[in-house]
Scaffold this motif. Structure first.
Motif, short mmCIF file in Angstrom:
data_model
loop_
_atom_site.label_atom_id
_atom_site.label_comp_id
_atom_site.label_asym_id
_atom_site.label_seq_id
_atom_site.Cartn_x
_atom_site.Cartn_y
_atom_site.Cartn_z
N ALA A 11 0.83 -1.22 0.00
CA ALA A 11 0.00 0.00 0.00
C ALA A 11 0.86 1.27 0.00
N ARG A 12 2.19 1.11 0.17
CA ARG A 12 3.09 2.27 0.09
C ARG A 12 3.46 2.59 -1.35
N GLU A 13 3.25 1.63 -2.26
CA GLU A 13 3.98 1.66 -3.54
C GLU A 13 3.21 2.27 -4.70
N GLN A 14 3.98 2.61 -5.74
CA GLN A 14 3.44 3.37 -6.86
C GLN A 14 2.34 2.65 -7.63
N HIS A 15 2.39 1.31 -7.70
CA HIS A 15 1.37 0.63 -8.51
C HIS A 15 0.01 0.66 -7.82
N ILE A 16 -0.01 0.92 -6.51
CA ILE A 16 -1.28 1.05 -5.79
C ILE A 16 -1.59 2.53 -5.56
N ARG A 17 -0.61 3.25 -5.06
CA ARG A 17 -0.85 4.61 -4.58
C ARG A 17 -0.63 5.67 -5.65
N ARG A 18 -0.02 5.30 -6.76
CA ARG A 18 0.28 6.24 -7.83
C ARG A 18 0.94 7.51 -7.28
N GLU A 19 0.35 8.69 -7.51
CA GLU A 19 1.07 9.92 -7.13
C GLU A 19 1.26 10.08 -5.63
N LYS A 20 0.55 9.28 -4.83
CA LYS A 20 0.70 9.40 -3.37
C LYS A 20 1.68 8.37 -2.80
N ALA A 21 2.38 7.66 -3.64
CA ALA A 21 3.31 6.63 -3.17
C ALA A 21 4.46 7.25 -2.38
N THR A 22 5.11 6.44 -1.53
CA THR A 22 6.24 6.95 -0.75
C THR A 22 7.47 7.20 -1.63
N SER A 23 7.48 6.61 -2.82
CA SER A 23 8.60 6.76 -3.75
C SER A 23 8.13 6.33 -5.11
N ASN A 24 8.87 6.68 -6.16
CA ASN A 24 8.50 6.19 -7.50
C ASN A 24 9.24 4.90 -7.83
N ILE A 25 10.08 4.42 -6.93
CA ILE A 25 10.89 3.24 -7.25
C ILE A 25 9.97 2.03 -7.45
N CYS A 26 10.31 1.22 -8.44
CA CYS A 26 9.44 0.10 -8.80
C CYS A 26 10.25 -1.17 -8.93
N SER A 27 11.56 -1.03 -8.78
CA SER A 27 12.42 -2.21 -8.88
C SER A 27 13.30 -2.27 -7.64
N ASN A 28 14.17 -3.24 -7.59
CA ASN A 28 15.25 -3.22 -6.60
C ASN A 28 16.45 -3.80 -7.31
N GLN A 29 17.54 -4.00 -6.60
CA GLN A 29 18.74 -4.53 -7.24
C GLN A 29 18.89 -5.99 -6.84
N ALA A 30 17.83 -6.78 -7.12
CA ALA A 30 17.73 -8.13 -6.57
C ALA A 30 18.98 -8.98 -6.79
N LEU A 31 19.53 -8.93 -7.99
CA LEU A 31 20.66 -9.81 -8.28
C LEU A 31 21.90 -9.41 -7.48
N LEU A 32 22.05 -8.11 -7.25
CA LEU A 32 23.19 -7.64 -6.44
C LEU A 32 22.93 -7.87 -4.96
N ALA A 33 21.67 -7.78 -4.55
CA ALA A 33 21.32 -8.13 -3.17
C ALA A 33 21.66 -9.60 -2.94
N LEU A 34 21.44 -10.41 -3.99
CA LEU A 34 21.79 -11.83 -3.90
C LEU A 34 23.31 -12.00 -3.74
N CYS A 35 24.09 -11.21 -4.49
CA CYS A 35 25.56 -11.23 -4.32
C CYS A 35 25.92 -10.96 -2.86
N ALA A 36 25.31 -9.93 -2.30
CA ALA A 36 25.64 -9.53 -0.93
C ALA A 36 25.25 -10.63 0.05
N SER A 37 24.09 -11.25 -0.19
CA SER A 37 23.65 -12.33 0.70
C SER A 37 24.59 -13.53 0.63
N VAL A 38 24.99 -13.89 -0.59
CA VAL A 38 25.89 -15.03 -0.72
C VAL A 38 27.22 -14.69 -0.05
#
Lengths: 450, 496
Positions: free
Chosen positions: A314-341
């Motif tokens: 409910a914070r995000e742009q695909h639900i809240r559109r202009e009222k979202a907490t940020s316009n970010i719609c992705s993350n850096q999943a593959l690099l987060a995976l690097c960090a986790s490994v």
């Protein structure tokens, strides 16, 4: 035209056109007005066969001085750490890298669990209650943190230390202009944020203080004192940190930080000319529902089994559109995976040991370079794996860098690039990859160039 | 697969977290030796600044690490696993050679602050990519800095804002978006300090020109549009749309999410757009990575060049490459360093794999594949816009509602057939929306298999709706309690 990625044959094309009920591919584009149809050949680079492509790319890559062939003392936000072999093997599994954002959780449990574990790792390292699935990089994470603080406090004044990475401050200024926030920069003293200047800058309407620790000069800030100062006026403390340093230095979450951000690049992510890396973003529980970005939560399936889903959407742009907490719609999943490994490989003891290696080797180098005639170490504040040296008056920085390259060394960061008052100063990073021999030799070569 | 053949393969046990594999004393790391004299730590860093409690990271050995993540990967579905017709996401094949070249040490192991003489190959690649993307989109200059599509949107809007401010038009605070637009459009407008005005689409699924005329005013900063739009339809009146916006003093922003439909066929710059972002992770085949990293370069017409983020790559008179000097009119930086360079390498390799003619073929086949699916599925699902589409189309599951079946159930059942479902419930202006984008890298045989599955599911919905309501049966977990996850959030394992 035949191409190895395109399965269309003349026969399937004919069959498909017939099913659609048109005669030619051209008929599929009749709705595009003739006036804007592109005529002629696209002005893009010509095609190469696979072998020619590898030759061409190899030639381009070969012109760059890489850290397999060169000994680097350059840090300034991107560090030359050892990347364990297993990381590339894990992130090369195409089930991970060819997937999209995990919108269908039943067939995305691998990615969702990996992100849940990443969030757990970030909370554990930073001492914070909640972390998100990651941000573009440390610089944008810092800007988003300022945005969160402004929204949470309903204030517009952001106070940032000049010892924060210059590019992160630049990104912050860009975001602040968009968000109509006021950014005030605070001077440094002895390589850390000047406490008196900071106290003067923090007004009752200050939303947050932003500091980096270890900061851009490699020095560790007095986080508890800065926290007391900003909390007295009910503003928020935002700390940008180096996650690898957290093997040794205190977690900002234990020192009063409300938001902790940073870049996970030191955790098994190759430098890659500065990107892609992976920003992380962690908050105290009070700010959970104001966080930007994706968040993974644990839940159960219909059989009561543990599973993971994207949550708090409910914070995000695909639900809240202009009222979202940020316009970010992705993350850096593959690099987060690097960090986790990376953190899985290092484990409890490995992270401490790698941090100690960085600390000891950089201090050996600091003392060694301080012994080079004409070189001084201008700041006495405690440092982690990076420090500042001052070259003698009149030293030609670009000539020194070029000569070092000829000897196979990538020198430090010329601080005059972003701090005019520090012209003639070099920021030197020393990671676990640097040997005593390399450090000694670097000192000898530098001495010869001065 | 018939009902009786449906095998319940949902797993019985929880998959362990890496933390749950920890056994004290195990290690998976190997570090360089401590070859310098060791000093007492508290003499280097004051005691109060040192960590008091070790981070509770797991203690595992290397085989644990590999088996754990290999098992996680097996619980994940990517393009290499099968057909992934996720509308608006362009899940095309991610070429392997691009992965190889991005890992060359000369690309992967270089530092953004090395002297320019030591990174000429990287700079040449960026310079050429800037030019190629400008040529592809019909723009005059390109910044490679934005890290993602939404990041590119915001970057473009910040340049539009800077342009209006430089012209003294501070009152231009409104950004117009169609009701079918992606959520990032209005969200990016907010982060750039604009208010959003949403205009309705016509029943043909296109921008309502009268609504647009009524919406534009002295306060209009820009119109954001995808073309083809989110319904997969080409905005036929684009030239007129551009005129309306430009005459009102606004600029046109092109959301490049749907560029896979138009390469070599038409260019945003020729349509009248002033700014465009491209999603390299869509059109240029760079992998989505499970949610990132992507890259969202932005191209601009010459009127916006003064506002580009610093720096761009230039070629000097002597033929060498360099970063441009900082300009005062620039919006500043939008990201540290120069963008997601590793992604730029892959995108450049992709362009060189196809060349001008190949890229045009890519778009032609993407559009043919979408139209084939649309035509074949039309007898079985509602088609709110039943005409030639571009690279994707939307249909509706609303015809199954009398049987108690929703689009979500169709999507979950598809999982049992080995397909990743299409995008569902987007765009918001189509009831029970199913948005399908096959891409050019799928064969007719693959599309036919998917069509058969969709037809069977439509018939199952009528004959045995229970089967759909309880799907999927073949995945590691069944449907998950998302409401519970949000109500009582458990967001980490609280390991210490």
């Amino acid at each position: 035209m035949k191409h190895r990625y395109l399965p269309m044959t003349e026969q399937t094309k004919a069959e498909m056109l017939a099913a659609v009920g048109v005669e030619s591919v051209e008929d599929l584009f009749k709705d595009i007005p003739a006036a804007i149809r592109f005529q002629g050949e696209l002005p893009v680079s010509p095609a190469l066969d696979e072998y020619a492509l590898t030759r061409h790319m190899g030639a381009l890559a070969g012109q760059n001085a890489d850290t397999d062939r060169f000994v680097s003392f350059l840090g300034a936000g991107i560090y030359d750490h050892h990347v364990p072999s297993v990381i590339n093997h894990v992130v090369s599994r195409s089930e991970f890298y060819t997937a999209y954002t995990p919108y269908q959780p039943e067939v995305s449990q691998g990615e969702l669990q990996a992100i849940f574990e990443f969030q757990s790792y970030i909370c554990e390292l930073t001492g914070m209650a909640v972390a998100n699935a990651s941000m573009y990089d440390g610089a944008t994470a810092l800007a988003e943190a300022a945005n969160l603080a402004a929204a949470a406090t309903r204030r517009k004044r952001i106070v940032v230390s000049r010892a924060v990475h210059p590019e992160a401050r630049s990104v912050l200024h860009t975001y602040a202009h968009g968000l109509n926030l006021d950014v005030v920069e605070v001077e440094t003293r002895n390589g850390v944020t000047d406490p008196e200047a900071l106290a003067a800058a923090v007004t009752p309407d200050t939303a947050a203080v932003l500091v980096q620790s270890p900061n851009f000069f490699g020095a560790i800030e007095n986080i508890p004192a800065i926290g007391e100062l900003i909390h007295a006026g009910k503003g928020l403390l935002i700390v940008s940190t180096n996650p690898l340093a957290l093997g040794l230095i205190e977690a900002p979450g234990k020192q009063g930080a409300d938001i902790v951000v940073g870049d996970a690049q030191p955790l098994g992510i190759s430098g890659s000319f500065g990107g892609p890396t992976c920003g992380f973003f962690a908050v105290s529980e009070a700010h959970m529902r104001r966080m930007p970005g994706r968040i993974v939560g644990q839940t159960k399936d219909r059989n009561g089994k543990r599973g993971f889903v994207l949550t708090l959407q409910a914070r995000e742009q695909h639900i809240r559109r202009e009222k979202a907490t940020s316009n970010i719609c992705s993350n850096q999943a593959l690099l987060a995976l690097c960090a986790s490994v990376y953190l899985s490989v290092m484990g409890r003891r490995g992270l401490v040991e790698v941090a100690e290696l960085n600390l000891q080797k950089s201090h050996y180098a600091k003392q060694k370079l301080a012994g080079v005639s004409g070189v001084t170490v201008p700041f006495t504040s405690p440092t982690f794996n990076e420090f500042v040296i001052r070259l003698p008056e009149g030293a030609n920085m670009s000539r020194i860098q070029s000569k070092l390259l000829e000897e196979g060394y990538i020198g430090g960061y010329d601080l005059g690039r972003s701090y005019p008052e520090l012209a003639g100063h070099l920021l030197i990073a020393v990671t676990e990859r640097r040997s005593k021999e390399e450090i000694d030799r670097f000192a000898v070569i530098l001495e010869g160039l001065l | 697969m018939s009902m009786s053949e449906t095998i319940n393969r949902n797993e019985k046990h929880d998959k362990a977290l890496i933390f749950e594999l920890s056994r004290p004393g195990r290690t998976a790391y190997s570090l360089p030796e401590m070859d310098v004299p060791v000093q007492k730590i508290h003499e280097l860093i004051p005691e109060g600044m040192l960590r008091k409690q070790e981070a509770a990271l797991p203690e595992v050995y290397e085989v644990d690490v590999i088996r754990h993540y290999t098992e996680l990967s097996r619980r994940n579905f990517g393009v290499d696993n099968g057909f992934y017709p996720l509308g608006s996401c362009t899940m095309k094949y991610n070429p392997k050679i691009n992965e190889d070249v991005a890992r060359y040490a000369g690309f992967a192991k270089i530092h953004p602050y090395q002297p320019e003489e030591s990174i000429q190959g990287a700079l040449e690649l960026m310079y050429t990519l800037q030019k190629d993307l400008a040529g592809l989109t019909g723009m005059d200059a390109v910044t490679l800095q934005p890290a993602a599509g939404a990041h590119g949107e915001w970057t473009g809007l910040m340049m539009i804002r800077a342009y209006h401010e430089a012209n003294g038009q501070h009152e231009r605070t409104k950004v117009i978006v169609p009701d079918s637009s992606h959520g990032t459009n209005p969200a990016s407008a907010s982060v750039a300090g604009f208010q959003t005005v949403t205009i309705p689409s016509t029943d043909k699924g296109l921008v309502d020109l009268d609504a647009l005329r009524a919406a534009v005013d002295d306060d209009t900063a820009a119109l954001m549009l995808t073309n083809p739009n989110t319904l997969g339809l080409f905005e036929e009146h684009i030239v007129e749309i551009a005129e309306i916006v430009h005459e009102a003093g606004g600029l046109l922003y092109y959301d490049g999410a749907n560029s896979n439909a138009i390469m070599g066929i038409t260019r945003p710059g020729d349509m009248g757009f002033d700014v465009v972002h491209l999603n390299l992770h869509k059109t240029m085949s760079t992998p989505h990575g499970g949610g990132g990293p992507g890259a969202g370069p932005v191209g601009v017409k010459s009127l916006l060049i003064p506002y580009l983020p610093n720096p761009v790559v230039i070629q000097k008179d002597d033929g060498t490459f360099a970063f441009s000097e900082k300009s005062d009119s620039s919006i500043g930086r939008v990201k540290a360093y120069y963008g997601n360079f590793g992604i730029l390498v892959r995108a450049y390799a992709y362009i060189r794999t196809y060349g001008p003619e190949g890229l045009r073929r890519v778009s032609e086949y993407a559009v043919l594949n979408a139209n084939y699916l649309r035509a074949r599925l039309a007898p079985y699902y509602q088609m709110p816009y039943d005409r030639i589409c571009k690279h994707e189309f939307v249909m509706s599951g609303s015809g199954l509602k009398p049987y108690g079946i929703h689009t979500l159930d169709v999507a979950k059942r598809l999982l049992d057939f080995g397909y990743h479902p299409p995008t569902i419930y987007f765009p918001l202006n189509v009831e029970e929306c199913i948005m399908i984008e096959p891409t050019e890298t799928e064969s007719k045989e693959t599309l036919d298999g998917f069509i058969e599955a969709m037809i069977q599911i439509a018939s199952e919905a009528r004959e045995n709706p229970e089967l759909l309501l309880n799907a999927p049966y073949t995945t590691p977990v069944t449907r998950l309690d998302e409401t519970g996850a949000a109500r009582k959030p458990v967001l980490n394992c609280a390991c210490s």
